[in-house]
Design a protein around this motif. Structure first.
Motif, PDB file in Angstrom:
ATOM      1  N   LYS A 198       8.752   2.559   6.524  1.00  0.00           N
ATOM      2  CA  LYS A 198       9.426   2.551   7.822  1.00  0.00           C
ATOM      3  C   LYS A 198      10.499   1.486   7.791  1.00  0.00           C
ATOM      4  O   LYS A 198      10.307   0.415   7.207  1.00  0.00           O
ATOM      5  N   PRO A 199      11.627   1.741   8.407  1.00  0.00           N
ATOM      6  CA  PRO A 199      12.689   0.722   8.419  1.00  0.00           C
ATOM      7  C   PRO A 199      12.174  -0.591   8.991  1.00  0.00           C
ATOM      8  O   PRO A 199      11.508  -0.619  10.024  1.00  0.00           O
ATOM      9  N   GLY A 200      12.473  -1.647   8.281  1.00  0.00           N
ATOM     10  CA  GLY A 200      12.006  -2.967   8.712  1.00  0.00           C
ATOM     11  C   GLY A 200      10.830  -3.470   7.907  1.00  0.00           C
ATOM     12  O   GLY A 200      10.514  -4.671   7.989  1.00  0.00           O
ATOM     13  N   ASP A 201      10.188  -2.614   7.173  1.00  0.00           N
ATOM     14  CA  ASP A 201       9.070  -3.064   6.351  1.00  0.00           C
ATOM     15  C   ASP A 201       9.586  -3.977   5.245  1.00  0.00           C
ATOM     16  O   ASP A 201      10.626  -3.731   4.636  1.00  0.00           O
ATOM     17  N   LYS A 202       8.843  -5.079   5.018  1.00  0.00           N
ATOM     18  CA  LYS A 202       9.226  -6.029   3.963  1.00  0.00           C
ATOM     19  C   LYS A 202       8.407  -5.837   2.685  1.00  0.00           C
ATOM     20  O   LYS A 202       8.743  -6.409   1.654  1.00  0.00           O
ATOM     21  N   VAL A 203       7.334  -5.067   2.796  1.00  0.00           N
ATOM     22  CA  VAL A 203       6.434  -4.879   1.669  1.00  0.00           C
ATOM     23  C   VAL A 203       6.144  -3.388   1.522  1.00  0.00           C
ATOM     24  O   VAL A 203       5.946  -2.688   2.519  1.00  0.00           O
ATOM     25  N   LEU A 204       6.128  -2.948   0.269  1.00  0.00           N
ATOM     26  CA  LEU A 204       5.728  -1.574  -0.036  1.00  0.00           C
ATOM     27  C   LEU A 204       4.381  -1.605  -0.745  1.00  0.00           C
ATOM     28  O   LEU A 204       4.179  -2.385  -1.691  1.00  0.00           O
ATOM     29  N   LEU A 205       3.461  -0.790  -0.261  1.00  0.00           N
ATOM     30  CA  LEU A 205       2.154  -0.675  -0.911  1.00  0.00           C
ATOM     31  C   LEU A 205       2.259   0.387  -1.994  1.00  0.00           C
ATOM     32  O   LEU A 205       2.523   1.559  -1.717  1.00  0.00           O
ATOM     33  N   LEU A 206       2.067  -0.058  -3.242  1.00  0.00           N
ATOM     34  CA  LEU A 206       2.252   0.831  -4.388  1.00  0.00           C
ATOM     35  C   LEU A 206       0.963   0.935  -5.203  1.00  0.00           C
ATOM     36  O   LEU A 206       0.147   0.006  -5.216  1.00  0.00           O
ATOM     37  N   HIS A 207       0.838   2.062  -5.878  1.00  0.00           N
ATOM     38  CA  HIS A 207      -0.287   2.296  -6.787  1.00  0.00           C
ATOM     39  C   HIS A 207       0.300   2.558  -8.171  1.00  0.00           C
ATOM     40  O   HIS A 207       1.020   3.541  -8.381  1.00  0.00           O
ATOM     41  N   LEU A 208       0.005   1.659  -9.117  1.00  0.00           N
ATOM     42  CA  LEU A 208       0.555   1.785 -10.461  1.00  0.00           C
ATOM     43  C   LEU A 208      -0.180   2.855 -11.250  1.00  0.00           C
ATOM     44  O   LEU A 208      -1.304   3.247 -10.921  1.00  0.00           O
ATOM     45  N   GLU A 209       0.455   3.309 -12.333  1.00  0.00           N
ATOM     46  CA  GLU A 209      -0.138   4.372 -13.133  1.00  0.00           C
ATOM     47  C   GLU A 209      -1.388   3.914 -13.856  1.00  0.00           C
ATOM     48  O   GLU A 209      -2.271   4.720 -14.145  1.00  0.00           O
ATOM     49  N   GLU A 210      -1.495   2.601 -14.142  1.00  0.00           N
ATOM     50  CA  GLU A 210      -2.703   2.135 -14.820  1.00  0.00           C
ATOM     51  C   GLU A 210      -3.874   1.949 -13.877  1.00  0.00           C
ATOM     52  O   GLU A 210      -4.944   1.488 -14.285  1.00  0.00           O
ATOM     53  N   GLY A 211      -3.679   2.293 -12.592  1.00  0.00           N
ATOM     54  CA  GLY A 211      -4.789   2.269 -11.647  1.00  0.00           C
ATOM     55  C   GLY A 211      -4.832   1.072 -10.713  1.00  0.00           C
ATOM     56  O   GLY A 211      -5.723   0.980  -9.869  1.00  0.00           O
ATOM     57  N   LYS A 212      -3.892   0.165 -10.816  1.00  0.00           N
ATOM     58  CA  LYS A 212      -3.882  -1.023  -9.965  1.00  0.00           C
ATOM     59  C   LYS A 212      -3.021  -0.774  -8.725  1.00  0.00           C
ATOM     60  O   LYS A 212      -2.073  -0.002  -8.759  1.00  0.00           O
ATOM     61  N   ASP A 213      -3.371  -1.485  -7.645  1.00  0.00           N
ATOM     62  CA  ASP A 213      -2.561  -1.466  -6.424  1.00  0.00           C
ATOM     63  C   ASP A 213      -1.692  -2.721  -6.389  1.00  0.00           C
ATOM     64  O   ASP A 213      -2.084  -3.797  -6.858  1.00  0.00           O
TER      65      ASP A 213
END
Length: 1850
Positions: free
Chosen positions: A32-47
């Motif tokens: 969403k516009p204004g978010d400072k952080v993106l929650l990501l899930h890496l391919e090796e299984g880590k968040d």
């Protein structure tokens, strides 16, 4: 389109990573516009929580959809950024093993560090003529594009190859030049293309070296211009070189080498011609051992030296010059070993008679002392005087190294000049293609002057590249008429100005070099003062005052100032050069002939060296008016000028870019280092290209492609007839921001990311549609299933309930019945069990009781015998005791009795006195008398019983004696056989005699014999039981052995059959290979012949007009006439005047010798073929013989068959006797008759001939009956053939050996005796039958003799009858005779059908023999008739002459005999007569000017061939060998002329192939050879050639037919080639199956059927056209099959090759399209009845490739299925298809790398060709099966349209 629409949950992005550069991740929630952080899930299984930059707030790069990953063109990616480019290259390189990728106009080539099979000539042919976007990326595609643009635009081209050291620049440039040399060829016979390629080994040997990054690194830049003429054939080349790394000659870093040529010389030092160089191991020389790595793994320097010398020879460098080059190079090596010793700090000396310097002086031809002096001294020149000053050891060493570098640089330039001279052409150059192989951007830990010049050149090239890319983008936008804004791109002009402008770095460097006391430090200070803080691209390092930093387009580079001035000056002492110039070695002064211009005339610098300029690669002569200042050019100045010249050349051409990438620094194959790859991508400008493309509209679609791809996003109402308006309407709804796309004239332009958005919408729509379809289908299926289940359940319930009630009632009944059954059954079981037990108990009891009774009997017997013994012993003892005691007792008794008597007497005397006493005594006496009487009676009864028993015992004794006697005899026999002892018999006889005398002895003997008999019986029983067991075991072993033997026989039979099949296949393959080799030789011969004719024509054009009066015949005619005149001595002597008259035919013997060699080779091949055929027949006979040996003959049918064979042999022998007798009778008849009667012209002879003719006609009438009877005989013979098989002789021997080993020989011997008896009986019966048959046959012979005599009499009678009556009488008599004979033998053998059958067989054989004899007689008759005609003609001429000499009166006086003259109709003999002078007219009208279309439509097929053969027949009839030879030679030459003139016309080639084959068949059919006359009629046999054997001309015609067939195949290929790829691969036969994927700048040919594009229907129509033309021309069906097979092979090979080279075609939907297209081709074959032609098998690789695209590719089972399915594909092709497999939709999955490795592991043992592509140019060896014509020659009419009125029928 807002970011929130793209950065949603599950969207994939790229984030920076220090190790992998970029790492993939997935969003866990919407952005969403204004978010400072993106929650990501890496391919090796880590968040991961990814924080956005607070200043820029840039979101991470989005990842492209999976269907776009792995694209051929990086510009096809929707998101164009660095991680997308890097990932795409990595996927293609690692997963798909693809090293080439397009990036707009740039070809990115990644070095695989492994040899790949993608550079063969087949790959070159596949890319030749193709559009650049139609094939997968390849260096050949770039070369083809350059070649095509040069020919199309008539503009010069350039291919710029750049990259780091070790990235593969030189190899890429080499392959580009190889492509030009292959596809263009040379315009002359000098083989310029070979010389261009030969320059590579030379330049690599003197300009390449091993570095830490590359084993074959180019240490100079080169630009090769390949020149072409107006026909775009190579005529020459020119090479320019740049900045040779001279410092490598004197210094190499660790793990590096000097230039290759030095190590090649050292490796070849032992060669005799190199002894004078006095070389040795490379470690013995200072200049070659510093790197410590003198050997390159996998490289043989000796072989490389041979290649270098071979290339020098090819380029015209003579042996003397080559040895001169090697002398100079060896001198450089020895110069490096010159050592200096210090005398003091300012001077040094060389040891006296220093060997290295002595060798150097000898090799260079200079004075030793003078060279030694100037190596240790220098000359200083001032204004007033000149003096010589010694130099220090360090200065002397530097001067030595400078001299070595200078010599090598001069030699390098000299070699380049000579290479250019060898490649120079006298023909004017029309255009050229330049190949620039230049160093890429370099940055090391220590960067010096060389890196500065390299990076400067790359700045200039990058500027030119950017401008060209920008220009292309601008032209594209203007062409499509779309508005565009100025794209901001990086302009590196400031950096270039910093380097080359006034007061730039190079200017300041040159200025400092002119300063007397200029140093590197002072130059550095000038740089700081001039540019520091004034130019943003120039920086100063913090911790150094001797270095500077330049911000290049690729990266910042820090340069060390040390050595810049020295390398820029490039000075060497003038005195050393003068010494070399005074050399006696002539070649050495040539190197320094321009040094007067290069050496400065001013005084030396402070360092004591005179600055020398580096001469350009192509030096130009100076003008006389040039000043000294113009000659004072530094290295930097020269390099700048040559670079400007290069840029002018490149700007005047159309550039093509190849960027070579080095994937890792360790030279590991197919290993990708992301960090190194990103550095090079940034340095080579690929990312800049991407950035420029992304700044505009990178994605481009045609309207048709867009509509085809995104039709699913449209509604029905949106689809209009105008595709352009439809696309506009849809895009306005889908993408609201109109700035994201633009509409051009033919294309739609999209901003970056829009295609991915559209793909997302398309995938969502398809997914929603799939879900909806699935929902509806599943609901419908479930509802249908529920209704069916409900209805079924009700029905089932109804039936089940009724069934259950019935079952319950039935159950109750069954329960009751079961109870009763159980009761009785249990009772029965119990009773049976009881009985079994009872019987078993009784048996046990009986055995037990018997055993106990026998034991008890034995015990009682023993006790009885013991009692008897005891009885006798005790009796004897008792008697002895009794005797002793009796005497004593008697004595006592006497005494006692006397006493008692006395007392008794006394009593008696008293009792006598009493009467009562007497009464008592009387009563007692009566009782005793009665008892005694009773006792006597009992004794009498006992006596009688005893007498009866005695009588019985005597009978028993007698029988027992007889039994014992028989037992004794049996035992005697057994003892005689076992022990061979006769003494026992006598003892037994004596015992028997004793037994007769003594019953007791006999009984005892009997008992002993019984005991022995029991014992022997027990032993015998034991032996019998053991033998039975052994026999059982042996039987089992025998059965096992028999089973094993049968299995072995089957296996051996199968193996022999398989071996036979394999050997047959191998022989066929060898035969096809030999045939193919011969036909290739024939093709090469025809090519050389055509070349020879072309050269002759050119020479004819170039030569002046011939002298008047000299008539020159056609050269082709004369040459071919000599060609086809063979080994006859008469022919050679006759051709000698022709050869002497025509001096221009000097090359004819060469062609003739080649032709004779080919003909000899053909003969050898035919002999080998015959040998192979004989061997094949022999093996088949062996197999049949072995099978016959294995067959077991039945007992009855075998004897009958043997009998039949004996009868057949007898009949054959008798038949032969009859033949001999018949021949003797004929001979006797001819001897007895008068000579005038048997003469060929006599009436008797004519009558005999007529009778034979009538008999032959009668036999012809009955021939069909004979054939029918023969077929019946064969079928009966097959019916009675034994079917049981016996084992082979070898197996029987093994069986006998096993029998011997097992002790079974005795049984085998017995069986053999029985078999022999049976055979003897059968032989006796057969002998008797044979004698009977012999008698019958003798009688038959006698009757035949009588019949023969009767026939002779009848013949004599028939001679007196008229001809018609004779024929009728002979036929009637023959019919009567045969009828009587049949009736006689039917009556004779009525009771024995077998004999009658044998008689019929013999009769048939006799008839067959008579037919064969009659055929031979027919041939003799024909020959005699022809001779008779000749003789009659001569006799007629003689009679006419005699009649002229006879007077009329004499004629009247002669008696006139009445002669019957029969009327005879006109009978044509199937010949055509023409005059010798009309031969050329005949050939002209019938061959040269004949239009095939009119002949094929209106006339019979093969008419020209028939006409020519009929003309040949007439010449043969006239016995005119000159006419035959002339006609055949003219025919062959004329056919060749026609094919040369109209060789690209399919109808013409097909027409003359058909006629050539028909002419060949006619020569065979009418040759008179039995093998070719089987299917002829008698009339056709009369038309056979009689005087000449044209077998050699048949071979010539066969060769001509092969050449025409190969030409026909080439014509077919040229016609089909443009259709195949479009029709089989690109066109969508099934519309809507395969979607169109996004493409990049290199647009592919559209698969949508536009006007002018070929479809599958086009191919089928063309095939129909070919087939109809072939059939109209009357081509042989077998030959049509071979042509169709070749056509289908071309279609399959071209389609498969393009499939293997096109990644976009390797998809599931394309596999379905291909299979459908193949099915259509198979349907065409079925319609034409050509399924057995082998054409379908040629499509098998294509079919399997299509199946491979469609099968599952996941599990190990899938891998196993693929390996078993793809038998026609090679391992390389299977792996290539799997690597290229590309999903078209998101629902498809890619093939995993592990699965491909599994396939490779499973196929590693498969032995197949490593070649990737099929040989599309392969032509199957053609055969011409004999196809006789049923057309009668005499019936052929010659149409007037042919203009052959000058020939007449005969």
């Amino acid at each position: 389109m807002a970011a929130s629409e793209l950065y949603t949950k599950f969207a994939r992005v790229w984030i920076p990573d220090p190790e992998e550069v970029w790492k993939s991740a997935e969003l866990l929630k919407d952005y969403k516009p204004g978010d400072k952080v993106l929650l990501l899930h890496l391919e090796e299984g880590k968040d991961l929580e990814y924080r956005l930059d607070p200043k820029t707030k840039e979101l991470p790069h989005l990842r492209n959809p999976d269907i776009l990953v792995g694209e051929n063109d990086l510009t096809a990616l929707s998101y164009l950024h660095e991680p997308a480019v890097l990932h795409n290259l990595r996927v293609r390189f690692i997963d798909s093993k693809l090293i080439y990728t397009y990036c707009g106009i740039v070809l990115v080539a990644i070095n695989p560090y492994e040899q790949l099979p993608i550079y063969g000539e087949d790959i070159i042919n596949a890319y030749s003529g193709q559009n650049m976007g139609d094939m997968d990326p390849h260096i050949f595609a770039v070369a083809e594009e350059a070649y095509k643009q040069m020919a199309r635009d008539e503009r010069n081209q350039s291919i710029i190859v750049s990259g780091e050291s070790g990235a593969g620049k030189t190899v890429s440039a080499k392959y580009a030049m190889r492509y030009f040399a292959t596809v263009s060829g040379s315009a002359s016979e000098a083989n310029v293309e070979e010389k261009v390629l030969a320059s590579n080994p030379i330049m690599e040997s003197i300009g390449n070296a091993k570095t830490t990054r590359n084993d074959n690194s180019s240490r100079f830049g080169k630009y090769i211009e390949i020149g072409f003429d107006k026909r775009y054939r190579i005529i020459g080349a020119n090479m320019r070189t740049y900045l040779l790394e001279k410092s490598r000659v004197v210094f190499q870093a660790e793990e590096e080498r000097n230039y290759h040529i030095f190590y090649q010389l050292c490796a070849s030092a032992k060669l005799p011609e190199f002894k004078m160089l006095r070389l040795g191991n490379a470690n013995n020389f200072h200049y070659t051992k510093q790197g410590g790595s003198p050997v390159i793994e996998g490289v043989d320097d000796t072989k490389e030296m041979a290649h270098t010398r071979q290339a020098c020879t090819l380029l015209g460098i003579s042996e003397s010059y080559q040895m001169g080059i090697f002398r100079i190079l060896a001198g450089i090596l020895h110069l490096g070993n010159v050592a200096f010793t210090s005398r003091d700090s300012d001077s040094c000396t060389i040891p006296p008679k220093h060997e290295p310097l002595s060798i150097f002086s000898d090799l260079m031809g200079v004075d030793y002392e003078e060279m030694c002096h100037w190596l240790c001294h220098r000359k200083l020149v001032t204004a007033t005087e000149t003096y010589i000053k010694p130099i220090s050891k360090l200065q002397a060493t530097n001067a030595r190294d400078a001299l070595a570098k200078h010599i090598y640089a001069k030699l390098f330039s000299w070699i380049v000049d000579h290479v250019n001279q060898a490649l120079h052409s006298a023909v004017k150059q029309h255009s050229f293609i330049g190949v620039l192989d230049i160093y890429g951007f370099e940055t090391f830990e220590i960067n010096s002057f060389e890196q500065f010049c390299i990076n400067y050149a790359n700045e200039k090239l990058q500027q030119q590249f950017n401008m060209h890319v920008f220009k292309l983008e601008q032209e594209e936008y203007m062409k499509e008429q779309i508005p565009w804004t100025l794209i901001d791109f990086y302009d590196n002009q400031p950096c270039i100005n910093l380097i080359e402008s006034k007061l730039g770095i190079l200017d300041l460097l040159d200025e400092e070099c002119k300063m007397p006391k200029g140093t590197d430090d002072t130059w550095a200070q000038k740089l700081y003062n001039t540019h520091l803080n004034k130019c943003a691209l120039f920086e100063k390092p913090r911790l150094s005052n001797k270095a500077f930093i330049i911000q290049h387009f690729a990266d910042k580079v820090e340069y060390q100032c040390e050595g810049f001035l020295e390398k820029n000056k490039d000075t060497v002492f003038e005195e050393q050069i003068k010494v070399l110039k005074s050399s006696k070695f002539k070649m050495l002064p040539e190197l320094f002939q321009d040094d007067e211009k290069a050496i400065s005339p001013t005084s030396a610098t402070s360092s004591g060296r005179t600055p020398l300029t580096r001469t350009p690669a192509k030096p130009t002569k100076g003008r006389p008016g040039q000043t000294a200042k113009e000659h004072k050019k530094t290295v930097g100045h020269q390099f700048r000028n040559s670079l400007h010249l290069l840029m002018e050349t490149l700007n005047a051409t159309t550039p093509h870019y190849v960027r070579c990438i080095k994937p890792n620094d360790f030279k590991f194959p197919f290993t990708f280092d992301e960090k190194r790859a990103v550095q090079q991508l940034r340095a080579c400008g690929v990312l800049e290209t991407i950035r420029i493309s992304a700044a505009g509209f990178p994605s481009r679609w045609t309207y048709q492609e867009f509509f085809s791809r995104y039709r699913v996003l449209m509604k029905q109402k949106d689809v209009l007839s105008d595709r352009k308006q439809t696309c506009k309407n849809v895009l306005e709804k889908l993408i609201l921001d109109k700035d994201k796309y633009q509409f051009g004239k033919t294309k739609i332009f999209f901003r970056a990311g829009q295609v991915a958005y559209l793909e997302k919408l398309r995938a969502d729509k398809l997914r929603a549609a799939c879900i909806r379809i699935q929902k509806t289908i599943r609901g419908w299926l479930l509802r249908k299933k529920y209704l069916r289940m409900r209805k079924a359940a009700i029905t089932v319930q109804r039936h089940v309930r009724g069934y259950q009630a019935r079952c319950y009632a039935k159950f109750l009944r069954r329960t009751k019945a079961a109870t009763i059954i159980q009761k009785y059954w249990r009772m029965y079981i119990a009773r049976r069990r009881y009985k079994i037990r009872r019987s078993a108990t009784i048996i046990l009891q009986s055995y037990l009781r018997g055993y106990l009774a026998r034991n008890r009997y034995r015990k009682m017997l023993r006790e009885h015998k013991a009692v008897i013994i005891q009885k006798w012993v005790r009796g004897w003892l008792a008697r002895m005791h009794y005797r002793r005691s009796t005497q004593a007792i008697i004595y006592l008794q006497c005494c006692f009795r006397r006493m008692m008597a006395k007392r008794e007497l006394k009593k008696l005397k008293i009792e006598a006195r009493s009467v009562e006493r007497y009464k008592k005594l009387h009563i007692g006496m009566e009782n005793k008398i009665m008892q005694l009487q009773r006792k006597v009676d009992e004794q009498n009864k006992d006596y009688k019983c005893l007498m009866e028993k005695l009588t019985n015992l005597e009978g028993i004794y007698t029988s027992e004696t007889e039994k014992l006697r028989s037992d004794l005899e049996r035992l005697q026999l057994s003892e005689e056989e076992a022990k061979i002892a006769t003494g026992r018999v006598l003892s037994l006889q004596e015992e028997i005699a004793k037994l007769r005398k003594d019953l007791e002895q006999t009984q005892s003997e009997k008992k002993s014999i019984e005991e022995r008999a029991d014992k022997y019986k027990q032993e015998t029983e034991q032996l019998v039981s053991s033998l039975k067991e052994e026999n059982t075991l042996l039987k089992q072993e025998k059965e096992a052995l028999n089973h094993l033997i049968v299995e072995q026989a089957k296996e051996m039979t199968e193996t022999m059959e398989k071996k036979l099949v394999e050997e047959t296949k191998q022989l066929e393959l060898d035969l096809n290979d030999e045939r193919l080799r011969y036909q290739n030789l024939l093709n090469e011969f025809s090519r050389l012949e055509e070349r020879y004719d072309d050269l002759k024509e050119e020479m004819t054009l170039m030569v002046n007009v011939p002298k008047p009066g000299h008539k020159r015949t056609d050269s082709t005619h004369s040459s071919n006439e000599s060609e086809y005149t063979f080994s006859s001595e008469i022919a050679e002597t006759e051709d000698m005047p022709l050869r002497t008259e025509e001096p221009s035919e000097k090359k004819v013997p060469l062609d003739m010798s080649l032709f004779l060699k080919l003909q000899k080779r053909v003969t050898e091949l035919e002999q080998e073929k015959q040998v192979m055929q004989d061997e094949l027949d022999r093996k088949e006979e062996q197999v049949l013989r072995s099978k016959a040996k294995e067959e077991e003959r039945p007992q009855i049918r075998g004897a009958e068959l043997e009998y039949e064979s004996l009868k057949r042999q007898e009949l054959e022998s008798e038949n032969k006797k009859l033949k001999n007798e018949l021949n003797e009778l004929r001979k006797a008849l001819s001897e007895k008759s008068a000579p005038e009667v048997t003469a060929p012209g006599a009436p008797a002879y004519r009558v005999l001939m007529e009778q034979l003719t009538s008999v032959s006609e009668e036999l012809d009438v009955r021939k069909e009956e004979v054939l029918i009877l023969r077929s019946q005989l064969v079928s009966q013979k097959e019916a009675i053939q034994p079917k049981n098989t016996m084992t082979d002789s070898t197996i029987l021997l093994e069986d006998v050996q096993k029998m011997k080993d097992k002790g079974e020989i005795a049984q085998a011997y017995i069986g053999l005796k029985e078999t022999n008896r049976l055979l003897e009986s059968q032989l006796q019966s057969q002998k008797r039958s044979h004698e009977n048959e012999a008698e019958a046959l003798r009688g038959e012979i006698q009757s035949l003799k009588e019949e023969n005599n009767r026939q002779q009499q009848l013949l004599a009678q028939n001679l007196q009858l008229p001809p018609e009556a004779r024929i009728e009488a002979s036929l009637q008599h023959e019919i009567t005779r045969l009828t009587n004979e049949n009736l006689y033998f039917e009556e004779l053998y009525a009771d024995d059908p077998k004999k009658y059958q044998s008689y019929r067989i013999s009769l048939y054989k006799r008839m067959i023999d008579l037919m064969e004899q009659l055929e031979k007689q027919d041939k003799t008759v024909r020959k005699l008739k022809k001779q008779l005609k000749v003789f009659a003609k001569k006799i007629g001429e003689l009679e006419v002459g005699q009649m002229e000499n006879i007077s009329p009166g004499q004629i009247i006086d002669e008696p006139i005999r009445p002669v019957n003259i029969p009327r005879k109709e006109k009978d044509f003999q199937g010949m055509l007569e023409y005059k010798k002078e009309d031969e050329q007219k005949l050939v002209k009208n019938l061959i040269l000017e004949l239009k095939p279309r009119g002949v094929a439509v209106n006339l019979i097929p093969g008419l020209p061939a028939y006409i020519l053969f009929m003309c040949v027949r007439h010449a043969d009839y006239l016995n005119d060998d000159q006419k035959v030879r002339s006609l055949l030679t003219s025919t062959i030459n004329s056919i060749k002329k026609v094919l040369k003139k109209r060789g690209d016309d399919f109808e013409t080639v097909s027409f003359w192939l058909s006629n050539t084959c028909r002419f060949l068949h006619c020569l065979k059919q009418y040759s008179g050879e039995e093998g070719f006359m089987k299917h002829n009629t008698s009339r056709q046999n009369e038309h056979c050639l009689t005087n000449f054997d044209l077998a050699e001309y048949r071979q010539v015609l066969s060769d001509l037919a092969i050449q025409i067939y190969q030409q026909l195949v080439r014509v077919l290929e040229n016609i089909l080639q443009p259709m195949i790829v479009s029709g089989m691969l690109e066109h969508e036969t099934i519309q809507g199956v395969s979607g169109v994927k996004p493409t990049g700048l290199r647009k592919r040919t559209s698969s949508i059927a536009d006007e002018g594009t070929y479809t599958l229907d086009s191919i089928l129509r063309q095939l129909n056209s070919f087939h109809s033309v072939l059939c109209q021309h009357g081509m042989d069906p077998e030959l049509i099959k071979q042509v169709v097979k070749q056509m289908f092979y071309i279609v399959g090979a071209v389609t498969l090759n393009n499939l293997l080279l096109r990644k976009d075609m390797c998809s599931w939907s394309k596999g379905m399209q291909i299979r459908y297209n193949v099915s259509q081709l198979e349907e065409w074959l079925r319609d034409k009845n050509l399924m057995n032609s082998g054409a379908k098998e040629t499509l098998e690789p294509l079919i399997q490739a299509a199946q491979l695209l469609q099968v599952k590719k996941k599990t190990d089972d899938d891998a196993e299925a693929i390996c078993s399915m793809c038998s026609a594909l090679t391992t390389a092709q299977i792996v290539k298809v799997l690597n290229l497999y590309t999903p078209v939709n998101e629902f498809e999955e890619r093939v995993s790398v592990s699965f491909i490795r599994t396939i490779q592991m499973r196929l590693r043992d498969r032995k197949d060709s490593p070649q990737l592509l099929m040989d599309a140019k392969h032509i199957f060896p053609v055969t011409f099966p004999f196809n006789p014509s049923s057309l009668a020659l005499e019936t052929i009419q010659i149409p007037a349209s042919l203009g052959l009125g000058f020939i007449s029928r005969v």
